[in-house]
Design an enzyme around this catalytic site. Structure first.
Site, PDB file in Angstrom:
ATOM      1  N   SER A   1       0.859  -1.191   0.000  1.00  0.00           N
ATOM      2  CA  SER A   1       0.000   0.000   0.000  1.00  0.00           C
ATOM      3  C   SER A   1       0.886   1.229   0.000  1.00  0.00           C
ATOM      4  O   SER A   1       1.987   1.216   0.585  1.00  0.00           O
ATOM      5  CB  SER A   1      -0.873   0.008   1.257  1.00  0.00           C
ATOM      6  OG  SER A   1      -1.536   1.259   1.381  1.00  0.00           O
TER       7      SER A   1
ATOM      8  N   TYR B   1      -1.476  -0.392  10.208  1.00  0.00           N
ATOM      9  CA  TYR B   1      -1.702  -0.935   8.859  1.00  0.00           C
ATOM     10  C   TYR B   1      -0.436  -0.763   8.008  1.00  0.00           C
ATOM     11  O   TYR B   1       0.022  -1.703   7.356  1.00  0.00           O
ATOM     12  CB  TYR B   1      -2.888  -0.192   8.228  1.00  0.00           C
ATOM     13  CG  TYR B   1      -3.130  -0.489   6.769  1.00  0.00           C
ATOM     14  CD1 TYR B   1      -3.727  -1.667   6.360  1.00  0.00           C
ATOM     15  CD2 TYR B   1      -2.773   0.448   5.791  1.00  0.00           C
ATOM     16  CE1 TYR B   1      -3.955  -1.917   5.013  1.00  0.00           C
ATOM     17  CE2 TYR B   1      -3.003   0.206   4.450  1.00  0.00           C
ATOM     18  CZ  TYR B   1      -3.592  -0.969   4.070  1.00  0.00           C
ATOM     19  OH  TYR B   1      -3.820  -1.219   2.739  1.00  0.00           O
TER      20      TYR B   1
HETATM   21  N1  NAD Z   1      -8.586   0.027  -1.609  1.00  0.00           N
HETATM   22  C1  NAD Z   1      -7.484   0.725  -1.446  1.00  0.00           C
HETATM   23  O1  NAD Z   1      -7.482   1.968  -1.550  1.00  0.00           O
HETATM   24  C2  NAD Z   1      -6.188   0.014  -1.147  1.00  0.00           C
HETATM   25  C3  NAD Z   1      -5.000   0.769  -1.232  1.00  0.00           C
HETATM   26  C4  NAD Z   1      -3.779   0.144  -0.986  1.00  0.00           C
HETATM   27  C5  NAD Z   1      -3.762  -1.207  -0.680  1.00  0.00           C
HETATM   28  N2  NAD Z   1      -4.916  -1.912  -0.579  1.00  0.00           N
HETATM   29  C6  NAD Z   1      -4.829  -3.338  -0.274  1.00  0.00           C
HETATM   30  O2  NAD Z   1      -5.490  -4.061  -1.284  1.00  0.00           O
HETATM   31  C7  NAD Z   1      -6.059  -5.248  -0.747  1.00  0.00           C
HETATM   32  C8  NAD Z   1      -7.532  -5.321  -1.070  1.00  0.00           C
HETATM   33  O3  NAD Z   1      -8.167  -4.136  -0.654  1.00  0.00           O
HETATM   34  P1  NAD Z   1      -9.705  -3.840  -0.932  1.00  0.00           P
HETATM   35  O4  NAD Z   1      -9.867  -2.379  -1.073  1.00  0.00           O
HETATM   36  O5  NAD Z   1     -10.224  -4.719  -2.015  1.00  0.00           O
HETATM   37  O6  NAD Z   1     -10.306  -4.217   0.496  1.00  0.00           O
HETATM   38  P2  NAD Z   1     -11.386  -5.285   0.967  1.00  0.00           P
HETATM   39  O7  NAD Z   1     -11.540  -5.062   2.436  1.00  0.00           O
HETATM   40  O8  NAD Z   1     -12.586  -5.204   0.110  1.00  0.00           O
HETATM   41  O9  NAD Z   1     -10.662  -6.667   0.673  1.00  0.00           O
HETATM   42  C9  NAD Z   1      -9.946  -7.381   1.634  1.00  0.00           C
HETATM   43  C10 NAD Z   1     -10.455  -8.790   1.630  1.00  0.00           C
HETATM   44  O10 NAD Z   1      -9.649  -9.596   2.499  1.00  0.00           O
HETATM   45  C11 NAD Z   1     -10.514 -10.513   3.119  1.00  0.00           C
HETATM   46  N3  NAD Z   1      -9.919 -11.003   4.357  1.00  0.00           N
HETATM   47  C12 NAD Z   1      -9.708 -10.302   5.498  1.00  0.00           C
HETATM   48  N4  NAD Z   1      -9.158 -11.101   6.426  1.00  0.00           N
HETATM   49  C13 NAD Z   1      -9.003 -12.316   5.855  1.00  0.00           C
HETATM   50  C14 NAD Z   1      -8.494 -13.547   6.309  1.00  0.00           C
HETATM   51  N5  NAD Z   1      -8.033 -13.696   7.565  1.00  0.00           N
HETATM   52  N6  NAD Z   1      -8.487 -14.594   5.467  1.00  0.00           N
HETATM   53  C15 NAD Z   1      -8.966 -14.449   4.203  1.00  0.00           C
HETATM   54  N7  NAD Z   1      -9.464 -13.316   3.717  1.00  0.00           N
HETATM   55  C16 NAD Z   1      -9.489 -12.259   4.540  1.00  0.00           C
HETATM   56  C17 NAD Z   1     -11.812  -9.760   3.363  1.00  0.00           C
HETATM   57  O11 NAD Z   1     -12.909 -10.627   3.531  1.00  0.00           O
HETATM   58  C18 NAD Z   1     -11.890  -8.903   2.116  1.00  0.00           C
HETATM   59  O12 NAD Z   1     -12.672  -9.528   1.113  1.00  0.00           O
HETATM   60  C19 NAD Z   1      -5.710  -5.221   0.748  1.00  0.00           C
HETATM   61  O13 NAD Z   1      -4.486  -5.908   0.944  1.00  0.00           O
HETATM   62  C20 NAD Z   1      -5.517  -3.747   1.018  1.00  0.00           C
HETATM   63  O14 NAD Z   1      -4.696  -3.538   2.157  1.00  0.00           O
HETATM   64  C21 NAD Z   1      -6.125  -1.316  -0.802  1.00  0.00           C
END
Ligand code: NAD
Length: 261
Positions: A154, A164
């Site tokens: 991230s 985080y």
């Molecule tokens: N959306 C953003 O702006 C952004 C920016 C930078 C990084 N990220 C990273 O991208 C990834 C996805 O983000 P997103 O926006 O789709 O968020 P999101 O919360 O929709 O997706 C995260 C998913 O991980 C799953 N999860 C959580 N704990 C778990 C576990 N113990 N076992 C299995 N699955 C589990 C959740 O059910 C969820 O579906 C994450 O790693 C997040 O940190 C997101």
């Protein structure tokens, strides 16, 4: 061998994408759909099995191959079952995308006084979960003569100013460490560091008009927000033969967030 655009495709490969079945428009879903469109058989894995099944159905409707797996990536037994499901359905694993993480649900705990149980719970998913998944797929990748691992970082890790961010920065360390150790076995380990992606979770973290959002909008070189689909091209580069010579890298897909003044 001269370059062919086909090098960006992954026909016949088996990919696991964790965190691919949760909230609306999540990044893992875009990754799973992209890998399936590029020819992979995909294991759509998430704590939310119902959500994983829905993404699986989208892949089937588009003519791709996929199965859904309910998994808790912080639990080795659960991850072993996910890898077994991949092997039973498709014969093994070539690509692992460590995308699952706790993000929106974290709130803003302060490192100075967070209870250790909470700290351990967060890192057990956001850091150790990626290691557990990598360890679980390695035997299959070794048998198949190589593989690709992509860890989801991230922009919030550069620099880390939250728990985080600490987890994501540590995941960068895991990326470079595994890359060095697994390179001789033709296993590439890289990372993508997105800026603010407009998944449901990402949008909730960056509400229009909030002071921290205005600050970021003013300091990002290009634009603050990107769609999950805008991350898929980078994923395909890192998962396909086009990226065979890339390892230990983090690619920032963030419109110029980390190069802010
Ligand atoms: N959306 C953003 O702006 C952004 C920016 C930078 C990084 N990220 C990273 O991208 C990834 C996805 O983000 P997103 O926006 O789709 O968020 P999101 O919360 O929709 O997706 C995260 C998913 O991980 C799953 N999860 C959580 N704990 C778990 C576990 N113990 N076992 C299995 N699955 C589990 C959740 O059910 C969820 O579906 C994450 O790693 C997040 O940190 C997101």
């Amino acid at each position: 061998m001269s370059f062919s655009i086909e090098q960006f495709r992954v026909p016949g490969k088996v990919a696991i994408v964790t965190g691919a079945g949760g909230r609306a428009n999540n990044i893992g879903r875009a990754y799973a759909l992209g890998l399936a469109a590029a020819g992979a058989s995909v294991v759509v894995a998430d704590l939310n099995e119902k959500g994983a099944k829905a993404v699986c159905e989208e892949i089937h409707a588009a003519g791709g191959k996929a199965i859904a797996a309910g998994v808790d990536i912080s639990k080795p037994d659960s991850v072993a079952l996910m890898v077994k499901a991949a092997t039973d359905a498709f014969g093994g694993v070539d690509i692992l995308v460590n995308n699952a993480a706790l993000m929106l649900e974290l709130g803003s705990p302060k490192a100075a006084d967070i209870p250790l149980d909470d700290w351990n719970r967060i890192l057990s998913v956001n850091l150790t979960g990626a290691l557990i998944c990598a360890q679980a797929v390695l035997p299959s990748m070794r048998t198949r003569g190589g593989g690709k691992i992509v860890n989801q970082l991230s922009a919030g890790a550069f620099p880390a100013t939250s728990i985080y961010g600490i987890g994501k920065l540590a995941l960068y360390g895991l990326t470079t460490t595994l890359a060095r150790q697994l390179g001789p076995e033709k296993i590439n380990v890289n990372a993508i560091a997105p800026g603010n992606a407009t998944s449901e979770a990402g949008s909730a973290l960056m509400p229009e008009g909030a002071p921290h959002v205005k600050f970021l909008e003013a300091s990002v070189a290009m634009r603050l927000r990107g769609a999950p689909d805008e991350l898929v091209g980078t994923l395909l580069l890192l998962c396909s033969p086009a990226g065979d010579w890339i390892t230990g890298q983090v690619i920032h897909v963030d419109g110029g967030w980390v190069i802010r003044p």
